[in-house]
Motif scaffolding. Structure first.
Motif, PDB file in Angstrom:
ATOM      1  N   SER A  79      -3.106  18.701  -9.677  1.00  0.00           N
ATOM      2  CA  SER A  79      -3.433  17.536 -10.501  1.00  0.00           C
ATOM      3  C   SER A  79      -2.862  16.227 -10.007  1.00  0.00           C
ATOM      4  CB  SER A  79      -2.975  17.784 -11.940  1.00  0.00           C
ATOM      5  OG  SER A  79      -3.820  18.724 -12.558  1.00  0.00           O
ATOM      6  N   VAL A  80      -1.971  16.246  -9.013  1.00  0.00           N
ATOM      7  CA  VAL A  80      -1.568  14.986  -8.396  1.00  0.00           C
ATOM      8  C   VAL A  80      -2.787  14.302  -7.779  1.00  0.00           C
ATOM      9  CG1 VAL A  80      -0.071  13.925  -6.654  1.00  0.00           C
ATOM     10  CG2 VAL A  80       0.788  15.812  -8.050  1.00  0.00           C
ATOM     11  N   SER A  81      -3.826  15.084  -7.474  1.00  0.00           N
ATOM     12  CA  SER A  81      -5.090  14.522  -6.971  1.00  0.00           C
ATOM     13  C   SER A  81      -5.673  13.498  -7.938  1.00  0.00           C
ATOM     14  CB  SER A  81      -6.119  15.632  -6.754  1.00  0.00           C
ATOM     15  OG  SER A  81      -5.639  16.675  -5.940  1.00  0.00           O
ATOM     16  N   LYS A  82      -5.425  13.671  -9.234  1.00  0.00           N
ATOM     17  CA  LYS A  82      -5.973  12.745 -10.233  1.00  0.00           C
ATOM     18  C   LYS A  82      -5.488  11.318  -9.997  1.00  0.00           C
ATOM     19  CE  LYS A  82      -6.424  16.104 -14.051  1.00  0.00           C
ATOM     20  NZ  LYS A  82      -6.040  17.358 -13.383  1.00  0.00           N
ATOM     21  N   THR A  83      -4.254  11.166  -9.496  1.00  0.00           N
ATOM     22  CA  THR A  83      -3.752   9.809  -9.241  1.00  0.00           C
ATOM     23  C   THR A  83      -4.512   9.164  -8.091  1.00  0.00           C
ATOM     24  OG1 THR A  83      -1.989  10.479  -7.690  1.00  0.00           O
ATOM     25  CG2 THR A  83      -1.483  10.562 -10.052  1.00  0.00           C
ATOM     26  N   MET A  84      -5.034   9.976  -7.169  1.00  0.00           N
ATOM     27  CA  MET A  84      -5.838   9.446  -6.061  1.00  0.00           C
ATOM     28  C   MET A  84      -7.219   9.031  -6.560  1.00  0.00           C
ATOM     29  SD  MET A  84      -4.641  12.131  -3.097  1.00  0.00           S
ATOM     30  CE  MET A  84      -2.896  12.281  -2.683  1.00  0.00           C
ATOM     31  N   LEU A 200     -14.883   8.849   0.427  1.00  0.00           N
ATOM     32  CA  LEU A 200     -14.186   7.728  -0.224  1.00  0.00           C
ATOM     33  C   LEU A 200     -12.675   7.836  -0.062  1.00  0.00           C
ATOM     34  CD1 LEU A 200     -16.103   7.355  -3.602  1.00  0.00           C
ATOM     35  CD2 LEU A 200     -16.098   5.738  -1.691  1.00  0.00           C
ATOM     36  N   LEU A 201     -12.138   9.030  -0.346  1.00  0.00           N
ATOM     37  CA  LEU A 201     -10.687   9.201  -0.205  1.00  0.00           C
ATOM     38  C   LEU A 201     -10.240   8.959   1.230  1.00  0.00           C
ATOM     39  CD1 LEU A 201      -9.522  12.256  -2.354  1.00  0.00           C
ATOM     40  CD2 LEU A 201      -8.921   9.857  -2.644  1.00  0.00           C
ATOM     41  N   ASP A 202     -10.995   9.476   2.176  1.00  0.00           N
ATOM     42  CA  ASP A 202     -10.618   9.314   3.573  1.00  0.00           C
ATOM     43  C   ASP A 202     -10.634   7.846   3.973  1.00  0.00           C
ATOM     44  OD1 ASP A 202      -9.927  10.085   6.151  1.00  0.00           O
ATOM     45  OD2 ASP A 202     -12.017  10.265   6.779  1.00  0.00           O
ATOM     46  N   GLU A 203     -11.707   7.134   3.615  1.00  0.00           N
ATOM     47  CA  GLU A 203     -11.843   5.745   4.050  1.00  0.00           C
ATOM     48  C   GLU A 203     -10.929   4.794   3.299  1.00  0.00           C
ATOM     49  OE1 GLU A 203     -15.967   4.878   3.590  1.00  0.00           O
ATOM     50  OE2 GLU A 203     -16.571   5.943   5.438  1.00  0.00           O
ATOM     51  N   ARG A 204     -10.693   5.068   2.014  1.00  0.00           N
ATOM     52  CA  ARG A 204      -9.998   4.092   1.177  1.00  0.00           C
ATOM     53  C   ARG A 204      -8.524   4.424   0.912  1.00  0.00           C
ATOM     54  NH1 ARG A 204     -13.787   1.060  -2.956  1.00  0.00           N
ATOM     55  NH2 ARG A 204     -15.750   1.046  -1.814  1.00  0.00           N
ATOM     56  N   VAL A 205      -8.126   5.683   1.119  1.00  0.00           N
ATOM     57  CA  VAL A 205      -6.737   6.070   0.841  1.00  0.00           C
ATOM     58  C   VAL A 205      -6.105   6.754   2.049  1.00  0.00           C
ATOM     59  CG1 VAL A 205      -5.198   7.419  -0.644  1.00  0.00           C
ATOM     60  CG2 VAL A 205      -7.199   6.275  -1.630  1.00  0.00           C
ATOM     61  N   PHE A 206      -6.698   7.853   2.521  1.00  0.00           N
ATOM     62  CA  PHE A 206      -6.044   8.643   3.558  1.00  0.00           C
ATOM     63  C   PHE A 206      -5.877   7.851   4.857  1.00  0.00           C
ATOM     64  CE2 PHE A 206      -8.024  12.751   1.617  1.00  0.00           C
ATOM     65  CZ  PHE A 206      -7.142  12.664   0.546  1.00  0.00           C
ATOM     66  N   THR A 207      -6.956   7.294   5.370  1.00  0.00           N
ATOM     67  CA  THR A 207      -6.868   6.581   6.645  1.00  0.00           C
ATOM     68  C   THR A 207      -5.994   5.337   6.565  1.00  0.00           C
ATOM     69  OG1 THR A 207      -8.971   7.463   7.463  1.00  0.00           O
ATOM     70  CG2 THR A 207      -8.212   5.394   8.432  1.00  0.00           C
ATOM     71  N   PRO A 208      -6.138   4.463   5.550  1.00  0.00           N
ATOM     72  CA  PRO A 208      -5.247   3.298   5.483  1.00  0.00           C
ATOM     73  C   PRO A 208      -3.769   3.652   5.427  1.00  0.00           C
ATOM     74  CG  PRO A 208      -7.107   3.003   4.009  1.00  0.00           C
ATOM     75  CD  PRO A 208      -7.177   4.415   4.507  1.00  0.00           C
ATOM     76  N   LEU A 209      -3.423   4.787   4.826  1.00  0.00           N
ATOM     77  CA  LEU A 209      -2.016   5.173   4.690  1.00  0.00           C
ATOM     78  C   LEU A 209      -1.542   6.082   5.819  1.00  0.00           C
ATOM     79  CD1 LEU A 209      -1.758   5.816   0.842  1.00  0.00           C
ATOM     80  CD2 LEU A 209      -0.959   3.832   2.129  1.00  0.00           C
ATOM     81  N   MET A 211      -2.544   9.217   6.283  1.00  0.00           N
ATOM     82  CA  MET A 211      -2.444  10.586   5.772  1.00  0.00           C
ATOM     83  C   MET A 211      -3.394  11.479   6.574  1.00  0.00           C
ATOM     84  SD  MET A 211      -2.353   9.566   1.695  1.00  0.00           S
ATOM     85  CE  MET A 211      -2.317  11.269   1.103  1.00  0.00           C
ATOM     86  N   THR A 212      -2.986  11.793   7.804  1.00  0.00           N
ATOM     87  CA  THR A 212      -3.902  12.409   8.763  1.00  0.00           C
ATOM     88  C   THR A 212      -4.196  13.881   8.464  1.00  0.00           C
ATOM     89  OG1 THR A 212      -2.015  12.900  10.209  1.00  0.00           O
ATOM     90  CG2 THR A 212      -3.219  10.836  10.602  1.00  0.00           C
ATOM     91  N   GLY A 213      -3.394  14.520   7.649  1.00  0.00           N
ATOM     92  CA  GLY A 213      -3.644  15.925   7.324  1.00  0.00           C
ATOM     93  C   GLY A 213      -4.292  16.130   5.976  1.00  0.00           C
ATOM     94  N   ALA A 214      -4.429  15.076   5.185  1.00  0.00           N
ATOM     95  CA  ALA A 214      -4.962  15.203   3.824  1.00  0.00           C
ATOM     96  C   ALA A 214      -6.472  15.411   3.862  1.00  0.00           C
ATOM     97  CB  ALA A 214      -4.615  13.957   3.010  1.00  0.00           C
ATOM     98  N   ARG A 260       3.720   9.356   2.940  1.00  0.00           N
ATOM     99  CA  ARG A 260       2.983   8.104   3.172  1.00  0.00           C
ATOM    100  C   ARG A 260       2.273   7.648   1.896  1.00  0.00           C
ATOM    101  NH1 ARG A 260       2.018  11.071   8.217  1.00  0.00           N
ATOM    102  NH2 ARG A 260       3.328  10.077   9.805  1.00  0.00           N
ATOM    103  N   TYR A 261       1.839   8.595   1.092  1.00  0.00           N
ATOM    104  CA  TYR A 261       1.213   8.228  -0.191  1.00  0.00           C
ATOM    105  C   TYR A 261       2.227   7.547  -1.102  1.00  0.00           C
ATOM    106  CZ  TYR A 261      -1.482   8.787  -4.531  1.00  0.00           C
ATOM    107  OH  TYR A 261      -2.175   8.567  -5.713  1.00  0.00           O
ATOM    108  N   VAL A 262       3.425   8.103  -1.201  1.00  0.00           N
ATOM    109  CA  VAL A 262       4.463   7.495  -2.037  1.00  0.00           C
ATOM    110  C   VAL A 262       4.899   6.157  -1.458  1.00  0.00           C
ATOM    111  CG1 VAL A 262       6.870   7.734  -2.787  1.00  0.00           C
ATOM    112  CG2 VAL A 262       5.258   9.630  -3.098  1.00  0.00           C
ATOM    113  N   GLN A 263       5.042   6.053  -0.160  1.00  0.00           N
ATOM    114  CA  GLN A 263       5.383   4.761   0.442  1.00  0.00           C
ATOM    115  C   GLN A 263       4.320   3.713   0.117  1.00  0.00           C
ATOM    116  OE1 GLN A 263       5.854   6.199   4.487  1.00  0.00           O
ATOM    117  NE2 GLN A 263       8.086   5.996   4.387  1.00  0.00           N
ATOM    118  N   GLY A 264       3.057   4.134   0.112  1.00  0.00           N
ATOM    119  CA  GLY A 264       1.996   3.215  -0.289  1.00  0.00           C
ATOM    120  C   GLY A 264       2.160   2.775  -1.731  1.00  0.00           C
ATOM    121  N   GLN A 265       2.506   3.712  -2.616  1.00  0.00           N
ATOM    122  CA  GLN A 265       2.734   3.366  -4.023  1.00  0.00           C
ATOM    123  C   GLN A 265       3.914   2.417  -4.175  1.00  0.00           C
ATOM    124  OE1 GLN A 265       0.820   4.181  -6.548  1.00  0.00           O
ATOM    125  NE2 GLN A 265      -0.405   5.903  -5.768  1.00  0.00           N
TER     126      GLN A 265
END
Length: 547
Positions: A79-84, A200-209, A211-214, A260-265
């Motif tokens: 459910s941490v996915s919900k924050t994404m 969407l997640l890859d382009e807008r969250v994973f790649t900018p941060l 998060m190469t394994g997400a 990297r997700y937390v650092q982004g936050q």
């Protein structure tokens, strides 16, 4: 995905914290060893504490399993996915493509009937604060495989379930955790953005941060997907999600991805993601409880606010929290489903501040013979299923009507557990001295009633004068205490910021709170004066000395 516990006395999520000191690698490894080594689940953890530096550690309950997880291991974060999903929604809102005050219906296909209540529609802010009033799971959608429950669920099935739904109260009127609503939001966000959810997640969250394994369903090269486990140590299948409904709990990520997700936050994200994350962190239900940002629980800690979320799938558990004001975050990932055992919150909050109890490993111990004897008998579970408890040597054996018998283990938290599948039997002492139990399985907690014994007379209720001897405020942790008081000849307990709950005397100096599955034990000194209280709840124990 794990759901928050309801009406808890043990409010670890709102415990106060004092300024935390940076943890060294050795300190973090020592804490993990103290919490995990010898744990009967056999779990492995990947942990990081983020501040000016990042401290990481990997640990397993069994030292010989140390290679089971590592930097290249992707965990189901549940459910941490919900924050994404919220980050994507916030990005669309920041672009002017919507508002939290949009009705959910405006983000769904034309003609879809969305329930309301007396003319009040479900708004997006209700969905991201779990106040929509929609059911926890889509009504009429059968769970055919409990080991992989969401794999067959499509957007079309969700929309059909939505049209079958009814609300019993106005949206926004109360908190009801809803994976159904979150699946609908995932689909709605992808539809509004015009791309599939993983893209969407890859382009807008994973790649900018970075998060190469997400990923959800498209695993990157070089990423090893962890094997999930039940709390009895047995492997269990992965959970699969159709891409556009996967924002409810379908993300897999490595520890470094989550760092990297937390650092982004905490402010390190590039624009426009930085603006989206900042928007997703803003409160969406002022004055309500629990306080929420967009799918983040808001926990008051020593005058600041931590954003936190736990997650869980059939074989994994996760905990992520951050304090943006202090530029500090904590991540705990486990390859074992621990939600029925209390989850990862106590460890995560202890890493945020050492004044919060760390917790300890659950170790296998023999059950007291008198407890096994007291439990042997015939029971009916809430909902009607009949169960028999019997003895096999020194062990307790459970058998549901029409099913095989299963031997139970026992741990030092006082719980019994089947050796062959994932469940818990939590004994509960009754006022007449007999025992019942709560059966915990698949997220449900079902009370069991004994049906083969005539009720015994309850122990005499203590006098008002005797109850007054227990009265006082007992601090269990910083800024969280248990207030005990007598009223009209009855004893009540009240956790900080929570409603008062009536207790039932079950033995000398022992009371139960059936509404939340807690037991309260009072300690006396040599002179017979009450000097402390010990709270047992959900396998956790907190002691508070009387000031």
């Amino acid at each position: 995905m794990s759901l928050p516990s309801q009406a808890l006395i043990l409010a670890l999520a709102v415990a106060a914290a004092s300024p935390a000191q940076a943890l060294s690698q050795a300190d973090l490894e020592a804490k993990l060893a103290q919490r995990l080594h010898g744990d009967r689940t056999g779990a492995c953890f990947a942990v990081a504490v983020v501040d000016k530096n990042v401290t990481r550690a990997f640990a397993c309950a069994d030292a010989d399993k140390a290679l089971r997880v590592g930097p290249d291991t992707a965990f189901e974060i549940g459910s941490v996915s919900k924050t994404m999903t919220s980050a994507l929604l916030a990005g669309l809102i920041h672009e002017g493509k919507g508002s939290l005050d949009d009705p959910l219906s405006a983000w769904l296909p034309d003609g879809i009937k969305v329930p309301g209540f007396e003319g009040q529609p479900i708004l997006l802010r209700h969905v991201v604060s779990h106040t929509s009033g929609l059911a926890a799971l889509p009504p009429g959608v059968a769970i055919e495989n409990a080991a992989n429950p969401y794999a067959p669920v499509t957007a079309e099935m969700l929309l059909a379930a939505l049209e079958r739904s009814e609300l019993s109260r106005a949206p926004g009127a109360g908190f009801d955790y809803s994976n159904f609503a979150s699946m609908l939001l995932s689909y709605a966000v992808a539809r509004r953005a015009g791309a599939d959810f993983e893209t969407l997640l890859d382009e807008r969250v994973f790649t900018p941060l970075g998060m190469t394994g997400a990923h959800i369903n498209r695993r990157p090269d070089g990423v090893r997907v962890a094997q999930g486990h039940l709390p009895n140590g047995q492997p269990t299948p992965a959970w699969d999600f159709r891409t556009d409904v996967a924002g409810v709990g379908g993300v897999r990520a490595t520890l470094d991805d989550m760092v990297r997700y937390v650092q982004g936050q905490l402010g390190a994200a590039p624009e426009p993601l930085a603006a989206a994350l900042a928007l997703s962190q803003q409160p969406v239900n002022p004055g309500a409880q629990p306080a929420m940002a967009m799918n983040w629980m808001l926990a008051p800690l020593n005058g600041r606010t931590w954003h936190a979320h736990e997650g869980g799938t059939g074989g994994f558990s996760s905990f992520v929290a951050f304090d943006r004001a202090a530029a500090r975050g904590v991540i705990v990932l486990s390859d074992t489903a621990l939600h029925s055992l209390g989850g990862l919150g106590s460890l995560g909050l202890h890493l945020a501040d050492a004044s919060v109890p760390l917790g300890k490993p659950r170790k296998v111990v023999a059950a007291p013979a008198e407890l096994v004897d007291a439990l042997v008998g015939h029971y009916t579970l809430q909902g009607g299923m009949k169960m028999e408890l019997s003895r096999k040597g020194e062990a307790l054996v459970i058998q549901a009507e029409g099913q095989p018998a299963f031997e139970m283990g026992h741990d030092d938290a006082g719980d019994f557990y089947p050796l062959a599948f994932d469940a818990l039997l939590r004994p509960q002492r009754k006022a007449d001295g007999s025992y019942g139990f709560t059966w915990v399985q698949m997220g449900a907690q079902l009370a069991a009633v004994r049906r083969d014994l005539a009720p015994k007379p309850a122990m005499p209720a203590p006098s008002a004068e005797a109850l007054q001897a227990y009265a006082g405020d007992y601090p269990l942790m910083p800024e969280f205490s248990l207030k005990v008081f007598e009223r009209d000849g009855r004893l009540f307990v009240q956790g900080s910021g929570q409603p008062a709950l009536e207790t039932v005397a079950v033995a000398k100096d022992v009371f139960t709170v059936d509404a939340v599955g807690a037991e309260i034990r009072f300690e006396r000194d040599a002179a017979g004066r009450v000097v402390a209280v010990v709270l047992h709840q959900g396998g956790q124990v907190l002691r508070g000395a009387r000031p």
